[in-house]
Structures are given as structure tokens and as C-alpha cells.
Write a protein that holds these residues in place. Sequence first.
Motif, PDB file in Angstrom:
ATOM      1  N   LYS A 130     -65.254 -17.034  55.329  1.00 50.97           N
ATOM      2  CA  LYS A 130     -65.543 -17.544  56.670  1.00 50.97           C
ATOM      3  C   LYS A 130     -64.293 -18.077  57.350  1.00 50.97           C
ATOM      4  O   LYS A 130     -64.041 -17.826  58.531  1.00 50.97           O
ATOM      5  N   GLU A 133     -61.960 -15.196  58.374  1.00 51.29           N
ATOM      6  CA  GLU A 133     -62.479 -14.474  59.539  1.00 51.29           C
ATOM      7  C   GLU A 133     -62.305 -15.294  60.819  1.00 51.29           C
ATOM      8  O   GLU A 133     -61.888 -14.766  61.857  1.00 51.29           O
ATOM      9  N   ALA A 134     -62.609 -16.594  60.737  1.00 49.75           N
ATOM     10  CA  ALA A 134     -62.511 -17.438  61.929  1.00 49.75           C
ATOM     11  C   ALA A 134     -61.077 -17.552  62.426  1.00 49.75           C
ATOM     12  O   ALA A 134     -60.811 -17.443  63.627  1.00 49.75           O
ATOM     13  N   GLU A 136     -58.523 -15.489  61.848  1.00 51.56           N
ATOM     14  CA  GLU A 136     -58.013 -14.204  62.343  1.00 51.56           C
ATOM     15  C   GLU A 136     -58.597 -13.874  63.707  1.00 51.56           C
ATOM     16  O   GLU A 136     -57.920 -13.309  64.563  1.00 51.56           O
ATOM     17  N   ARG A 137     -59.865 -14.231  63.911  1.00 51.84           N
ATOM     18  CA  ARG A 137     -60.478 -14.001  65.226  1.00 51.84           C
ATOM     19  C   ARG A 137     -59.826 -14.881  66.279  1.00 51.84           C
ATOM     20  O   ARG A 137     -59.567 -14.454  67.396  1.00 51.84           O
ATOM     21  N   GLN A 138     -59.501 -16.134  65.900  1.00 54.08           N
ATOM     22  CA  GLN A 138     -58.864 -17.054  66.844  1.00 54.08           C
ATOM     23  C   GLN A 138     -57.447 -16.602  67.186  1.00 54.08           C
ATOM     24  O   GLN A 138     -57.036 -16.654  68.344  1.00 54.08           O
ATOM     25  N   ASN A 140     -56.357 -13.565  66.784  1.00 54.64           N
ATOM     26  CA  ASN A 140     -56.407 -12.167  67.193  1.00 54.64           C
ATOM     27  C   ASN A 140     -55.373 -11.307  66.460  1.00 54.64           C
ATOM     28  O   ASN A 140     -54.777 -10.391  67.020  1.00 54.64           O
ATOM     29  N   LYS A 141     -55.122 -11.652  65.208  1.00 53.59           N
ATOM     30  CA  LYS A 141     -54.190 -10.880  64.385  1.00 53.59           C
ATOM     31  C   LYS A 141     -54.429 -11.221  62.917  1.00 53.59           C
ATOM     32  O   LYS A 141     -55.126 -12.179  62.589  1.00 53.59           O
ATOM     33  N   THR A 142     -53.862 -10.415  62.030  1.00 51.82           N
ATOM     34  CA  THR A 142     -53.997 -10.653  60.596  1.00 51.82           C
ATOM     35  C   THR A 142     -53.182 -11.882  60.200  1.00 51.82           C
ATOM     36  O   THR A 142     -52.024 -12.022  60.593  1.00 51.82           O
TER      37      THR A 142
END
Length: 443
Positions: A130, A133-134, A136-138, A140-142
Motif C-alpha cells: 500500500k 503504491e501510494a 508512486e502514485r503521488q 507519478n514515477k517509480t
Amino acid sequence: MGRNRKSFTEQEIHTLEKNLNVLRVTGKNITYSPMFKAAAVRAYQEGQTPMEIFLQAGFQIEIIGRDMPKKCLLRWRKVYAAVGEAGLIEERRGKGSTGRKQKGELSVEDKLRRAEARIRLLEAENDLLKKLEALERQANKTLPSSERFHLINLVLRKYGLQRVTRYLCQIAEVSSSGYYRWCSAEEQRQIREAADERDFLLIKEHFEARKGKIGALVIKMRLERMNGIVMNHKKIRRLMRKFKLVAVIRKANPYRKMAKATQEHRTCPNLLERQFEQSVPEKVLLTDITYLRYGTGQWAYLSCVKDGTTKQILAHYLSSTLELSLVKRTLELLIKRLDGNVHPDAIFHSDQGMHYTHLITRRLIAEAGFKQSMSRKGNCWDNASMESFFGHMKDELEYKDCTSLTELRQRINEYVTYYNSERYQWTLKKMTPDEFRNHLIAA
């Protein structure tokens, strides 16, 4: 337990039984104490050899045999790696033993502990996924490996897990060896973090002194001049991003983009031709008017004259009306300041506003000894240097809460004094406008 010969003699059995690390001895076997086995594995992990461990524990190698220490440590380490220290304590005898009790032999407490351990592992796995994922989403990159290592470390400490590091590294798609190297560098990271915090406090001091209305370049110049500290502006930006210091400043100057889109207009006739910097103080004089809304909706109008070379504000006047007297009064203040020392080629540059095209204004400019110049119609970047001052002033000056024109005039006077004598500028060799003027005169 181990075996290295056909049988022990009665004397050898008696000698071995005296060792506190031995539970019992038969003619062919030795049963070692669980605490000794666990201590032996830990000592081996710290760098001691099997032979050194057994000798320090009081065993006589000529009795147990030279191969016995190595064989025992090999087997004990396998059990430790598979089921941990509890496996050594509960280790059963027999070929193929894993050191773990059979399910039928487990007590209710053991079964409960195992169930709790499995639940913690599942929770840790879910928590790690979790968080990954959070973030990386914030972003917007690995996420980089260092941030993944940090998350693994947080999860391990949060759930009190052991011997699952490799598994969590697989989930996070990083190498376990890289994670251990990251852990070993913790001390260096703490040193760097402490240094960042010290530097940030210096940055924050200047940032707050100007109420959050300065960027990295201005902070760098203030640090050099006021604290004698040389700090790279890229580092200042990094620390401002890291500690979330966001300067309340204007966006990119639109005139710059507009100028790039109209390169062909640079050769258009213009007395100044945007040559603001002449390396001579008070040769190029720029002027303009800006509107200021304050209080409960009142409007004020500020007229300024700026030295294109030194960036000094040479004269300014604030009025509640846009009458011609606004520019006339500003010119009078400029003439008074120059005190007759007008450069023979001085240029007075403005836009094509009615204040500057008026006959009275043009006569005053000519009588003062200035050559009048105007921006081409629609080319506001011809006077971009003057617009730049107004933009900085509106960013940095708290004026909207003023309740009277007198209060607003006081604040503007204070800002102009600050701008001329305290505000370091990157393009002026990191000097203030006043300092740069003195520098040019001395040169």
C-alpha cells in the motif's frame, strides 16, 4: 548432538559430562545444551571459527575429534536459518530433523504464536504494498531504491519481524544485499540529515525574515553577505523542496516568452532598443506607473523612475489619482535627486501612455536634459526592467491591509529603501543596487 568415533571411553564420558555445555553423553553420542548451540551460532556470525568456539567452551578436541566443531556448526546454522533460535532449543534428534516440532506435538500456545506470526507477516506485506503504491502514485514515477529500503525498514520495525527481509525485498523489487548496504550506511545518513537540518535553519531564518517572499538566489546572497556562508543555490533549492518552503513569488515572466516569439522585432526603431544596462549609472532612466489596490477596495497609483544600470529606484511618488501631476511630481523628485548631475546622453524611457506623451511632461523631460524614449506600441517588454520591479514589489510587500494612503506610502518608502540598500541581486554581481552604483563609480 554429534558423533566422531565408534565409542567414548568411560574416562572420556566422565570428562565430557563435567562440561556445562553438555546435557548428557553416551558411548557414541554427545547431546549439547540448547543455549550453547544458540550461542555458538551467534559467535560464528560474529566471525569466530568453529574450532575457537568449542575450545572456548571447554571441549578437548582430542576427545570429540577435529571435525566435530565444523559439522555441528554446519547443522546448527541450517536449523537457525530455517526456523530461528527456537528451533535450536527445540531441536529433535534423528536423521532429517528440521529442529521443528511436528504439528501433533505443538502446544496450544505454540500454535497461537505461529498463527500470530503469519498474521503479522500478511499485515506487513499488505502495508508495504500500500505504501509503495501510494508514494508512486503521488510522485507519478517509480520510487528509487533508497526510498524502498526505507519503507522495508519501517515495516520490519513496525511489525517486529525477523528473518523475512529477503521476502519483503522481493515484494519491493529490490535486492536484499542492497538493503543491507543501505542499513550499514545509516550513520552517514544521520550525519547528512543533521547537516541538512542545520543548513535549513539558516535558510528558514532568511526566508521568514522576508515573510516567505524570496527564492533560492536571494537567500544565497543574503547568506553570503549577512552570515559569511557560501551555500550552493542548488542545495538551497533542494532543502527548500525537502522541508516544503515555497516562496510566494511570481510565475515565469511572460514578457520573456513573448520576446522569444517575436525575435524579428528586436531591430525595430527604438531610442533605447532595450539596452538597459549601459555600465554607467543614471544614463538610462526607466519609468512607469502601477496600480495598487488596498484596504476595502481603494486604489492608489505609484510612479517610479529606475536606473537601468544599477537597478536603483531614483524617485517614486504615490497618489490617489491618475492626474498628470503624478508624473510631474515624480520628475521633480528625480531632478532634485540628481542635483544637476545629468549625464549628457541620458535617456528617459517610458511607454506611450498619455502621461508621457503630454506636452507638459515632454517639456519637463527636455528641460531636465534627458532624451525621451518610448516603447513601441504593444511591445511592453521594451520596458520589462521597470515591470520587473513592480512585480517584485507586489510579491514581497504586504500592502493590501493598509487602511489609509499615508500608511501605504510609509510601507512603500520602507520597501524602496530596502530594495535599494538591502536586496541583493544576482545580476548585480550579488550586490545591492546602492553597492553596485558605488562599485561602478569606483571602477
